[in-house]
Design an enzyme around this catalytic site. Structure first.
Site, mmCIF file in Angstrom:
data_model
loop_
_atom_site.group_PDB
_atom_site.id
_atom_site.type_symbol
_atom_site.label_atom_id
_atom_site.label_comp_id
_atom_site.label_asym_id
_atom_site.label_seq_id
_atom_site.Cartn_x
_atom_site.Cartn_y
_atom_site.Cartn_z
ATOM 1 N N LYS A 126 0.838 -1.199 0.000
ATOM 2 C CA LYS A 126 0.000 0.000 0.000
ATOM 3 C C LYS A 126 0.875 1.253 0.000
ATOM 4 C CE LYS A 126 -3.627 2.344 2.669
ATOM 5 N NZ LYS A 126 -2.902 3.551 3.090
ATOM 6 N N HIS A 173 -1.982 8.060 0.764
ATOM 7 C CA HIS A 173 -2.282 8.061 2.197
ATOM 8 C C HIS A 173 -3.365 9.091 2.528
ATOM 9 C CE1 HIS A 173 -0.453 5.924 5.670
ATOM 10 N NE2 HIS A 173 -1.107 6.835 6.380
#
Length: 681
Positions: free
Chosen positions: A553, A577
């Site tokens: 991620k 993010h």
């Protein structure tokens, strides 16, 4: 793959017991032995609100039925379940455990039909019994408490065969209307030569031949489409299907061929093969962990088709704990009204001047989706596969720290809501509840790893996540240090005394609790514990360290996505993010298409950052994503109403996605990935 260790142990125990194969016993002996084996492997009997036996008229007299009803008044969505046993063994008792668990998990009413058995009543008696019962029950909704618009059929083994046959009859006769079909290792081709070996300790090709010999009085019936649905000329117009198969099952090939034919006919179909498993595993959660997983997958699938809309909203506008929200995005302002200003800023804010935070939203708004017309889509399926597992939506709950800041029930409430909605919940390293409690809240949990300076602690977290039953590992790679978040600096933000990083050893989060003007205590804490200088070699170490599917991620550059795939990643998450790291990074949606093109089919691609509606999910799919992560809106819903708020938010998201798929002419999320997009100013 070889037999799963639990399947091998089961096989060895049966061989050591000396129990003869069912096909060597008399009918009376086999019928008693089959029920005893299912009860022995079924695990604890799960209580359900109401269980009662009654009957319905059949073609040759009354048919027994057993009704398993969860709590609820009036007409409920209903699954008609047909038990397995080779059309020769079984009764309404056979599937009692399965029906109880599905009734609670979906939730829905489950009615088992006691059809006539062969050889006393050969084909097509059982088929016509099951169809007659389905028609009668649907035609008498008040007597049975059935919503006639929300009926599904299902069954395992021979019961799966009967369920498939009933869908053909229901389509051709117009009744009943069916919303879904659940086919668990179904017989679909009686004319095919069984595969596999003759291992007497397991269901084998001799078992298949024995059951067929009892069921088919005339060999020519083997090619009748109601005996062999795979041989039906036309499978178009059948309800959405979940087909579950077991790798070491002689029926596996024909079950999977049927799933492929359904797809080819335009039927939304999920095929789920359980590696290393054997025939019968679905009914035995007391023996096989995969039985729990398969039953959860079945409940998720059924929930998506029997509960396509959100729960009824109080006063026609909002439900308990949702503050009147009618869309997922509504929860932001509702949460702002109830949260302390520093907590609101901590969740809602971004880094620097928050240009990337704002750009995430603008980028998604600029994605125009070209809908397709005249596609014959009435009620699309929202079900999708992520990391090889079926979920009710192409959505996972994003990893988010310290959820008890927003509500006392924190991660446990949101994880439980995710489980009920049939989507994965990604538990953060910095959760305010330990991973073991989160994993026990229900549903599928992925663990998110922040790489810590203490590699021994990293290894311990991996072991704990695996032991807790997490089904995937997500490693966040875009936080070498915490982004400079000006709102937190201005607020001197610190965690309150009752909120801790529960996955870390006691005292490891002390810095996060000591507020200082102009300093973010949370940033000071992460600077102390996070490893700032990772390399791709670290990711390769992680890949070798865990057997779980690995998700990377925080990728924006397609070159990094390729390196992640090279290192063995099963998925990458295109993410900035949520605009909380490098201010000035591109919006994630803008970076998504190049990443999709770069990795091709080497790994899945998910989108995170900015998702606020079902339309946004459709946009992400049209840009090539396999699914999305949803974060802040669910935190805001948690703040507004705890578990009830989270339930409503996820139901609204499902309704929004259903609407978007319908209007775009897409039968399911996979079809949405074929849509084209245009920029919208």
């Amino acid at each position: 793959m070889t037999l799963h260790p639990q399947a091998a142990a089961y096989r060895d125990a049966r061989a050591a017991s000396g129990v003869p194969p069912l096909y060597t016993q008399t009918l009376a002996e086999a019928r008693a032995a089959d029920l005893a084996a299912i009860r022995a492997g079924g695990g604890a009997v799960e209580p359900v609100h109401e269980v009662r036996d009654t009957h319905v008229p059949g073609p040759a007299g009354d048919l027994p039925v057993r009704i398993h009803r969860p709590a609820g008044q009036g007409r409920l969505p209903t699954l008609l379940y047909f038990f397995g046993g080779g059309w020769t063994l079984g009764s309404v008792d056979t599937a009692d455990g399965i029906c109880r668990r599905l009734a609670n998990a979906v939730p829905c009413q489950v009615i088992t039909v006691g059809y006539r058995l062969a050889p006393e009543h050969p084909f097509p008696a059982a088929v016509h019994d099951c169809h007659a019962a389905a028609r009668w029950i649907a035609a008498h909704p008040d007597e049975f408490g059935v919503d006639p618009e929300r009926i599904a059929v299902g069954g395992d083994s021979a019961g799966g065969n009967l369920a498939a046959a009933v869908t053909l009859l229901a389509r051709d006769t117009g009744a009943p209307r069916l919303a879904a079909q659940l086919l668990v290792y179904p017989n679909t081709d009686q004319s095919a030569e069984p595969t596999g070996d003759d291992d007497p300790a397991l269901f084998n090709r001799r078992s298949v031949a024995w059951y067929r010999g009892h069921y088919l009085a005339d060999a020519a019936d083997a090619r009748h489409p109601l005996a062999s649905p795979l041989l039906a000329t036309d499978l178009a117009g059948l309800p959405p299907a979940l087909v579950v198969t077991a790798e070491h099952d002689p029926l596996c090939p024909e079950g999977e061929r049927y799933a492929h034919r359904l797809r080819d006919a335009g039927v939304p179909t999920v095929l789920s093969r359980y590696a290393g498993m054997v025939h019968g595993f679905f009914a035995m959660p007391g023996v096989f962990d995969d039985a729990h997983r398969a039953q959860t997958e079945a409940a998720t699938f059924l929930r998506a088709h029997l509960h396509p809309d959100p729960a009824p909203l109080a006063g026609g506008q909002g439900g308990a704990g949702d503050g009147g929200a009618v869309g997922l995005a509504d929860f932001a302002e509702l949460a702002r009204a109830v949260l302390p200003a520093p907590v609101w800023d901590y969740v809602a804010g971004g880094s620097g001047a928050e240009t990337t935070l704002a750009a995430n939203r603008r980028a998604l708004d600029r994605v125009g989706v070209l809908p397709r017309m005249l596609r014959g889509v009435h009620t699309p399926s929202t079900a999708a596969r992520l990391l090889g597992a079926s979920h009710a939506l192409p959505v996972a709950v994003a990893p988010m720290a310290y959820q008890r800041l927003l509500h006392p029930d924190g991660e446990l409430a949101l994880a439980a809501a995710a489980g009920a909605a049939g989507v994965p919940y990604v538990a953060s390293t910095l959760s305010s509840e330990p991973i073991e409690r989160i994993a026990g809240a229900g549903g599928e949990v992925w663990f998110q790893l922040y790489w810590l300076r203490d590699r021994g602690l990293v290894a311990d977290l991996l072991d704990r996540a695996h032991a807790a039953g997490c089904t995937a590992l997500t490693v966040t790679v875009d936080v070498p240090v915490l982004g400079r978040r000006l709102r937190d600096l201005r607020n001197g933000f610190a965690l309150p005394p009752d909120v801790h990083a529960a996955n870390l050893p006691a005292g490891r989060d002390d810095l996060a609790h000591h507020g200082t003007p102009g300093v973010s205590a949370v940033a000071a804490h992460t600077h102390e514990v996070f490893a700032p200088a990772l390399t791709w070699a670290d990711l390769e170490w992680l890949r070798a360290r865990t057997p779980l599917p690995l998700v990377v991620k925080g990728v924006l550059d397609p070159r990094d996505a390729v390196l992640a795939a090279d290192a063995g990643a099963d998925a990458v998450v295109v993410s900035n993010h949520g605009g909380r790291q490098l201010d000035g990074a591109p919006p994630a949606a803008a970076a998504l298409p190049e990443v999709v093109d770069a990795v091709g089919d080497r790994c899945e691609v998910l989108l995170d950052s900015g998702i606020r509606s079902g339309t946004d999910v459709l946009r992400a799919l049209a840009l090539g994503a396999h699914g999305v992560l949803v974060g802040r809106p669910l935190l805001f819903a948690l703040a507004v109403g705890g578990r009830a708020g989270a339930d409503t938010a996820l139901a609204l998201l499902a309704a929004e996605l259903t609407d978007a798929l319908t209007l775009a002419g897409c039968a399911d999320p996979a079809a949405a990935r074929d849509l084209r997009t245009v920029p919208v100013d």
